[in-house]
Design a protein around this motif. Structure first.
Motif, PDB file in Angstrom:
ATOM      1  N   SER A 162       8.497  33.478  64.573  1.00 19.15           N
ATOM      2  CA  SER A 162       9.701  32.654  64.700  1.00 19.15           C
ATOM      3  C   SER A 162      10.995  33.453  64.676  1.00 19.15           C
ATOM      4  O   SER A 162      11.238  34.214  63.746  1.00 19.15           O
ATOM      5  CB  SER A 162       9.755  31.641  63.550  1.00 19.15           C
ATOM      6  N   GLU A 163      11.817  33.247  65.700  1.00 13.71           N
ATOM      7  CA  GLU A 163      13.167  33.793  65.763  1.00 13.71           C
ATOM      8  C   GLU A 163      14.117  32.604  65.766  1.00 13.71           C
ATOM      9  O   GLU A 163      14.344  31.979  66.795  1.00 13.71           O
ATOM     10  CB  GLU A 163      13.345  34.626  67.028  1.00 13.71           C
ATOM     11  N   ARG A 164      14.644  32.258  64.611  1.00 15.54           N
ATOM     12  CA  ARG A 164      15.476  31.067  64.460  1.00 15.54           C
ATOM     13  C   ARG A 164      16.907  31.391  64.864  1.00 15.54           C
ATOM     14  O   ARG A 164      17.490  32.362  64.372  1.00 15.54           O
ATOM     15  CB  ARG A 164      15.396  30.551  63.031  1.00 15.54           C
ATOM     16  N   GLN A 165      17.473  30.570  65.744  1.00 11.02           N
ATOM     17  CA  GLN A 165      18.813  30.817  66.253  1.00 11.02           C
ATOM     18  C   GLN A 165      19.766  29.729  65.778  1.00 11.02           C
ATOM     19  O   GLN A 165      19.414  28.552  65.733  1.00 11.02           O
ATOM     20  CB  GLN A 165      18.803  30.895  67.772  1.00 11.02           C
TER      21      GLN A 165
ATOM     22  N   GLY B   9      27.079  27.511  61.383  1.00 12.91           N
ATOM     23  CA  GLY B   9      25.757  27.533  60.767  1.00 12.91           C
ATOM     24  C   GLY B   9      24.803  26.507  61.353  1.00 12.91           C
ATOM     25  O   GLY B   9      23.668  26.392  60.904  1.00 12.91           O
ATOM     26  N   GLY B  10      25.263  25.756  62.368  1.00 17.07           N
ATOM     27  CA  GLY B  10      24.422  24.728  62.980  1.00 17.07           C
ATOM     28  C   GLY B  10      23.209  25.317  63.677  1.00 17.07           C
ATOM     29  O   GLY B  10      23.315  26.284  64.430  1.00 17.07           O
ATOM     30  N   HIS B  11      22.057  24.726  63.426  1.00 16.23           N
ATOM     31  CA  HIS B  11      20.805  25.206  63.994  1.00 16.23           C
ATOM     32  C   HIS B  11      20.694  24.809  65.454  1.00 16.23           C
ATOM     33  O   HIS B  11      21.093  23.708  65.842  1.00 16.23           O
ATOM     34  CB  HIS B  11      19.632  24.655  63.206  1.00 16.23           C
ATOM     35  N   LEU B  12      20.131  25.704  66.260  1.00 13.10           N
ATOM     36  CA  LEU B  12      20.010  25.482  67.690  1.00 13.10           C
ATOM     37  C   LEU B  12      18.556  25.386  68.139  1.00 13.10           C
ATOM     38  O   LEU B  12      18.141  24.392  68.712  1.00 13.10           O
ATOM     39  CB  LEU B  12      20.708  26.599  68.455  1.00 13.10           C
ATOM     40  N   MET B  13      17.799  26.452  67.894  1.00  7.18           N
ATOM     41  CA  MET B  13      16.433  26.532  68.408  1.00  7.18           C
ATOM     42  C   MET B  13      15.680  27.630  67.686  1.00  7.18           C
ATOM     43  O   MET B  13      16.271  28.439  66.967  1.00  7.18           O
ATOM     44  CB  MET B  13      16.449  26.794  69.907  1.00  7.18           C
ATOM     45  N   THR B  14      14.381  27.636  67.911  1.00  4.49           N
ATOM     46  CA  THR B  14      13.534  28.693  67.383  1.00  4.49           C
ATOM     47  C   THR B  14      12.671  29.232  68.518  1.00  4.49           C
ATOM     48  O   THR B  14      11.902  28.480  69.125  1.00  4.49           O
ATOM     49  CB  THR B  14      12.616  28.179  66.249  1.00  4.49           C
TER      50      THR B  14
END
Length: 140
Positions: free
Chosen positions: A68-71, A77-82
């Motif tokens: 997993s490469e979490r972006q 700090g909002g999460h986009l994708m993994t």
């Protein structure tokens, strides 16, 4: 068909094109911790179907494991994708693309659940066999 989504502040815009490979819920402790919720809604896409349309300079990556490469956006700090390179798939959080009709088909890593969901969907102990898991179902 395409859908545009963004991070929490809107600095990063993400576009997904076509249809996802799968949609569902992940119950693993990593997804729960990363999402801040008891379960994470995912949509899986081929990498070519996902593009950063603007704000790429604000995209940061956290790599906890080789899977997993979490972006996320480094402004809000909002999460986009993994990105999941070994699987050849990108998980764009369902909440990131609000115009995508979310149609979950499966629960993965249900052996780790902290929130039982009785929705009639298949509940897999870990991952489907074709993605390297056992493919073993567990009861609701």
């Amino acid at each position: 068909m395409s859908h545009i989504g963004s991070c929490f502040c809107g600095a990063v815009k993400v576009e997904v094109t076509g249809s996802p490979e799968a949609m569902g819920y992940c119950h693993c402790s990593s997804c729960r911790s990363w999402s801040g919720g008891p379960v994470n809604a995912f949509s899986l896409w081929k990498p070519g179907a996902v593009q950063i349309k603007s704000g790429a300079e604000h995209v940061a990556t956290f790599k906890k494991t080789a899977l997993s490469e979490r972006q996320y956006c480094n402004k809000c700090g909002g999460h986009l994708m993994t990105n999941h390179p070994p699987l050849g798939l990108v998980d764009v959080f369902a909440a990131t693309i609000p115009t995508l009709p979310f149609a979950p088909g499966v629960h993965v890593n249900y052996a780790e659940t902290v929130l039982r969901m009785r929705d009639g969907l298949p509940k897999l102990k870990d991952f489907p066999a074709e993605l390297g898991g056992s493919g073993e179902a567990v009861p609701e």
